[in-house]
Design an enzyme around this catalytic site. Structure first.
Site, PDB file in Angstrom:
ATOM      1  N   LYS A 190     -10.910  23.536  45.975  1.00 39.18           N
ATOM      2  CA  LYS A 190      -9.881  23.280  44.953  1.00 39.18           C
ATOM      3  C   LYS A 190     -10.283  23.846  43.601  1.00 39.18           C
ATOM      4  O   LYS A 190      -9.627  23.580  42.596  1.00 39.18           O
ATOM      5  CB  LYS A 190      -9.668  21.759  44.784  1.00 39.18           C
ATOM      6  CG  LYS A 190      -9.017  21.078  45.959  1.00 39.18           C
ATOM      7  CD  LYS A 190      -8.605  19.650  45.606  1.00 39.18           C
ATOM      8  CE  LYS A 190      -9.783  18.706  45.624  1.00 39.18           C
ATOM      9  NZ  LYS A 190      -9.408  17.293  45.371  1.00 39.18           N
TER      10      LYS A 190
ATOM     11  N   LYS B 210     -12.793  22.850  41.883  1.00 39.33           N
ATOM     12  CA  LYS B 210     -13.138  21.692  41.077  1.00 39.33           C
ATOM     13  C   LYS B 210     -14.612  21.406  41.302  1.00 39.33           C
ATOM     14  O   LYS B 210     -15.094  21.534  42.431  1.00 39.33           O
ATOM     15  CB  LYS B 210     -12.291  20.513  41.583  1.00 39.33           C
ATOM     16  CG  LYS B 210     -11.916  19.513  40.535  1.00 39.33           C
ATOM     17  CD  LYS B 210     -10.924  18.515  41.080  1.00 39.33           C
ATOM     18  CE  LYS B 210     -10.885  17.327  40.147  1.00 39.33           C
ATOM     19  NZ  LYS B 210      -9.909  16.349  40.505  1.00 39.33           N
TER      20      LYS B 210
HETATM   21  N1  CTP Z   1      -6.216   8.102  37.836  1.00 38.47           N
HETATM   22  C1  CTP Z   1      -5.466   7.164  37.084  1.00 38.47           C
HETATM   23  N2  CTP Z   1      -5.654   7.105  35.722  1.00 38.47           N
HETATM   24  C2  CTP Z   1      -6.534   7.940  35.113  1.00 38.47           C
HETATM   25  C3  CTP Z   1      -7.281   8.881  35.863  1.00 38.47           C
HETATM   26  C4  CTP Z   1      -7.100   8.932  37.243  1.00 38.47           C
HETATM   27  O1  CTP Z   1      -4.677   6.401  37.627  1.00 38.47           O
HETATM   28  N3  CTP Z   1      -6.651   7.873  33.790  1.00 38.47           N
HETATM   29  C5  CTP Z   1      -5.982   8.185  39.273  1.00 38.47           C
HETATM   30  C6  CTP Z   1      -5.483   9.555  39.709  1.00 38.47           C
HETATM   31  O2  CTP Z   1      -4.094   9.672  39.450  1.00 38.47           O
HETATM   32  C7  CTP Z   1      -5.809   9.537  41.179  1.00 38.47           C
HETATM   33  C8  CTP Z   1      -7.133   8.740  41.220  1.00 38.47           C
HETATM   34  O3  CTP Z   1      -7.211   8.040  39.972  1.00 38.47           O
HETATM   35  O4  CTP Z   1      -4.827   8.835  41.911  1.00 38.47           O
HETATM   36  C9  CTP Z   1      -8.338   9.623  41.398  1.00 38.47           C
HETATM   37  O5  CTP Z   1      -8.213  10.634  40.435  1.00 38.47           O
HETATM   38  P1  CTP Z   1      -9.290  11.738  40.063  1.00 38.47           P
HETATM   39  O6  CTP Z   1      -8.652  13.063  40.128  1.00 38.47           O
HETATM   40  O7  CTP Z   1     -10.550  11.516  40.767  1.00 38.47           O
HETATM   41  O8  CTP Z   1      -9.522  11.293  38.518  1.00 38.47           O
HETATM   42  P2  CTP Z   1      -9.347  12.068  37.165  1.00 38.47           P
HETATM   43  O9  CTP Z   1     -10.067  11.264  36.160  1.00 38.47           O
HETATM   44  O10 CTP Z   1      -7.894  12.376  36.896  1.00 38.47           O
HETATM   45  O11 CTP Z   1     -10.150  13.421  37.436  1.00 38.47           O
HETATM   46  P3  CTP Z   1      -9.944  14.904  36.843  1.00 38.47           P
HETATM   47  O12 CTP Z   1     -10.013  14.802  35.360  1.00 38.47           O
HETATM   48  O13 CTP Z   1     -11.107  15.678  37.452  1.00 38.47           O
HETATM   49  O14 CTP Z   1      -8.596  15.383  37.341  1.00 38.47           O
END
Ligand code: CTP
Length: 155
Positions: A47, A49
Site C-alpha cells: 500500500k 505505507k
Molecule cells: N481511526 C479513527 N480516528 C482516528 C484515526 C483512525 O477512527 N483519528 C480509525 C480509522 O478510520 C480506521 C482505524 O482507526 O478505521 C485504523 O486506522 P489506521 O489507518 O491504522 O489509523 P490512522 O491513525 O488513520 O493511520 P494513518 O495516519 O497511517 O492513516
C-alpha cells in the site's frame, strides 16, 4: 443489547493512539465479538505505507485491548469477503476516511462507517515525532560553541 454477533474491522494501528482506542470501544459496544484484522508489514509496503512498529508488536498491542476478542493478519485487499464468510461476520466497520470504499461488502454483511476522532492519526504522530527530534540551526550553533569552548579548555 448488542446488535451484532461478530463484527470485523481492518487497519494498521501503528503508534496506537486515542483515535484507535475510541474506534475499538465504539465497535465493541455494537457487537458480541470484535475481530480486528491488523495489516502486515508486507501488505503495508504493497500500500506504499510504512509503519514504525512491526506487525507482531502492533498485533499484540491490539490483542491486549479489552474491547478486542481476536486479531487476525490482513495480508491483501481481496481477503475481506473470504473473512466475512469464514468467520461468520454479520457487520464490517471502519472509520469514515474510507466512506463508500467498502460498499461492495453490503452483499455479504452490514457495512458501517464511523466518524473518526478528530486531530489524531499515526501520520500526524510521525510528523510530530520528526519535528520533536529535529535539531534547529540555533541548537546546532549552541552545541558548536559549547564543543569549541570544551576543546579550548582541554588544550
Ligand atoms: N481511526 C479513527 N480516528 C482516528 C484515526 C483512525 O477512527 N483519528 C480509525 C480509522 O478510520 C480506521 C482505524 O482507526 O478505521 C485504523 O486506522 P489506521 O489507518 O491504522 O489509523 P490512522 O491513525 O488513520 O493511520 P494513518 O495516519 O497511517 O492513516
Amino acid at each position: 443489547m448488542k446488535k451484532y454477533k461478530k463484527l470485523i474491522t481492518y487497519g494498521t494501528f501503528d503508534l496506537f493512539h486515542i483515535g484507535h482506542l475510541n474506534l475499538l470501544k465504539r465497535l465493541k459496544a455494537m457487537t458480541e465479538e470484535l475481530i480486528v484484522a491488523v495489516s502486515t508489514d508486507e501488505f503495508n509496503s504493497l500500500k506504499k505505507k510504512k509503519s514504525l512498529i512491526p506487525f507482531e508488536h502492533r498485533a499484540k498491542i491490539v490483542e491486549s485491548i479489552k474491547y478486542v476478542d481476536q486479531v487476525i493478519p490482513e495480508k491483501d485487499w481481496e481477503q475481506k469477503i473470504l473473512d466475512i464468510k469464514s468467520y461468520g461476520i454479520d457487520a464490517f466497520a471502519i472509520g469514515d476516511d474510507w466512506k463508500g470504499e467498502f460498499d461492495y461488502l453490503k452483499e455479504f454483511c452490514d457495512v458501517i462507517y464511523l466518524e473518526r476522532t478528530k486531530n489524531v492519526s499515526s501520520t500526524q504522530l510521525k510528523k510530530s515525532l520528526k519535528n520533536f527530534l529535529s535539531v534547529s540551526p540555533e541548537d546546532l550553533n549552541i552545541a558548536f560553541s559549547i564543543l569549541s569552548q570544551l576543546k579550548q579548555d582541554l588544550e
